[in-house]
Write a protein that holds these residues in place. Structure first.
Motif, PDB file in Angstrom:
ATOM      1  N   ILE A 172     -18.518  66.136  38.089  1.00 39.32           N
ATOM      2  CA  ILE A 172     -19.381  66.028  36.914  1.00 39.32           C
ATOM      3  C   ILE A 172     -20.826  65.983  37.397  1.00 39.32           C
ATOM      4  N   SER A 173     -21.784  66.029  36.478  1.00 38.39           N
ATOM      5  CA  SER A 173     -23.195  66.045  36.874  1.00 38.39           C
ATOM      6  C   SER A 173     -23.667  64.651  37.305  1.00 38.39           C
ATOM      7  N   GLN A 174     -24.749  64.646  38.062  1.00 35.67           N
ATOM      8  CA  GLN A 174     -25.332  63.379  38.493  1.00 35.67           C
ATOM      9  C   GLN A 174     -25.831  62.582  37.290  1.00 35.67           C
ATOM     10  N   ARG A 175     -26.402  63.278  36.328  1.00 38.80           N
ATOM     11  CA  ARG A 175     -26.912  62.606  35.130  1.00 38.80           C
ATOM     12  C   ARG A 175     -25.789  61.922  34.367  1.00 38.80           C
ATOM     13  N   ARG A 176     -24.619  62.572  34.313  1.00 38.47           N
ATOM     14  CA  ARG A 176     -23.474  61.978  33.613  1.00 38.47           C
ATOM     15  C   ARG A 176     -23.023  60.710  34.321  1.00 38.47           C
ATOM     16  N   VAL A 177     -23.031  60.721  35.642  1.00 36.21           N
ATOM     17  CA  VAL A 177     -22.663  59.520  36.405  1.00 36.21           C
ATOM     18  C   VAL A 177     -23.668  58.405  36.123  1.00 36.21           C
ATOM     19  N   GLN A 178     -24.964  58.741  36.079  1.00 37.10           N
ATOM     20  CA  GLN A 178     -25.984  57.743  35.770  1.00 37.10           C
ATOM     21  C   GLN A 178     -25.764  57.129  34.391  1.00 37.10           C
ATOM     22  N   LYS A 179     -25.456  57.970  33.403  1.00 34.21           N
ATOM     23  CA  LYS A 179     -25.213  57.470  32.046  1.00 34.21           C
ATOM     24  C   LYS A 179     -23.992  56.556  32.010  1.00 34.21           C
ATOM     25  N   LEU A 180     -22.929  56.930  32.733  1.00 35.65           N
ATOM     26  CA  LEU A 180     -21.737  56.083  32.780  1.00 35.65           C
ATOM     27  C   LEU A 180     -22.073  54.721  33.393  1.00 35.65           C
ATOM     28  N   CYS A 181     -22.933  54.712  34.403  1.00 40.05           N
ATOM     29  CA  CYS A 181     -23.364  53.455  35.015  1.00 40.05           C
ATOM     30  C   CYS A 181     -24.175  52.622  34.025  1.00 40.05           C
ATOM     31  N   GLU A 182     -25.117  53.262  33.328  1.00 38.23           N
ATOM     32  CA  GLU A 182     -25.954  52.564  32.352  1.00 38.23           C
ATOM     33  C   GLU A 182     -25.126  51.960  31.229  1.00 38.23           C
ATOM     34  N   GLU A 183     -24.077  52.668  30.822  1.00 38.99           N
ATOM     35  CA  GLU A 183     -23.225  52.211  29.723  1.00 38.99           C
ATOM     36  C   GLU A 183     -22.204  51.169  30.171  1.00 38.99           C
ATOM     37  N   GLY A 184     -22.136  50.900  31.473  1.00 37.02           N
ATOM     38  CA  GLY A 184     -21.195  49.907  31.984  1.00 37.02           C
ATOM     39  C   GLY A 184     -19.752  50.379  31.970  1.00 37.02           C
ATOM     40  N   ARG A 185     -19.545  51.689  32.024  1.00 39.92           N
ATOM     41  CA  ARG A 185     -18.185  52.230  31.944  1.00 39.92           C
ATOM     42  C   ARG A 185     -17.532  52.402  33.307  1.00 39.92           C
ATOM     43  N   ILE A 186     -18.290  52.151  34.397  1.00 39.91           N
ATOM     44  CA  ILE A 186     -17.743  52.214  35.745  1.00 39.91           C
ATOM     45  C   ILE A 186     -17.738  50.802  36.307  1.00 39.91           C
TER      46      ILE A 186
ATOM     47  N   ASP B 108     -12.617  60.137  29.191  1.00 44.84           N
ATOM     48  CA  ASP B 108     -13.569  60.660  28.215  1.00 44.84           C
ATOM     49  C   ASP B 108     -13.019  60.390  26.816  1.00 44.84           C
ATOM     50  N   PRO B 109     -13.683  59.518  26.032  1.00 43.78           N
ATOM     51  CA  PRO B 109     -13.143  59.187  24.710  1.00 43.78           C
ATOM     52  C   PRO B 109     -13.210  60.347  23.724  1.00 43.78           C
TER      53      PRO B 109
END
Length: 66
Positions: free
Chosen positions: A15-29, A50-51
């Motif tokens: 997946i993209s780096q930006r998507r990983v950053q967003k997942l981190c920000e959202e607390g999903r990892i 992915d919901p």
């Protein structure tokens, strides 16, 4: 416990780096830490589901319903 970068995680999960950053920000990892502007992710972290992907039920149309 080993940590990997956002870039390494993006390659690992395809997946993209930006998507990983967003997942981190959202607390999903689980097991992420922020150091300044960088995220450090545990190397054994699992990719969250992915919901948006919902299984569609099969639709059987009968002649009476058409």
């Amino acid at each position: 416990m080993d940590f990997i970068t956002v870039r390494e995680t993006a390659v690992k999960w395809n997946i993209s780096q930006r998507r990983v950053q967003k997942l981190c920000e959202e607390g999903r990892i689980q097991g992420v830490f922020r150091f300044g502007k960088s995220w450090m992710i545990q190397s054994d972290a699992k990719k969250p589901a992915d919901p948006r992907k919902i299984r569609k039920k099969e639709f059987i149309a009968y002649d009476d319903e058409l």
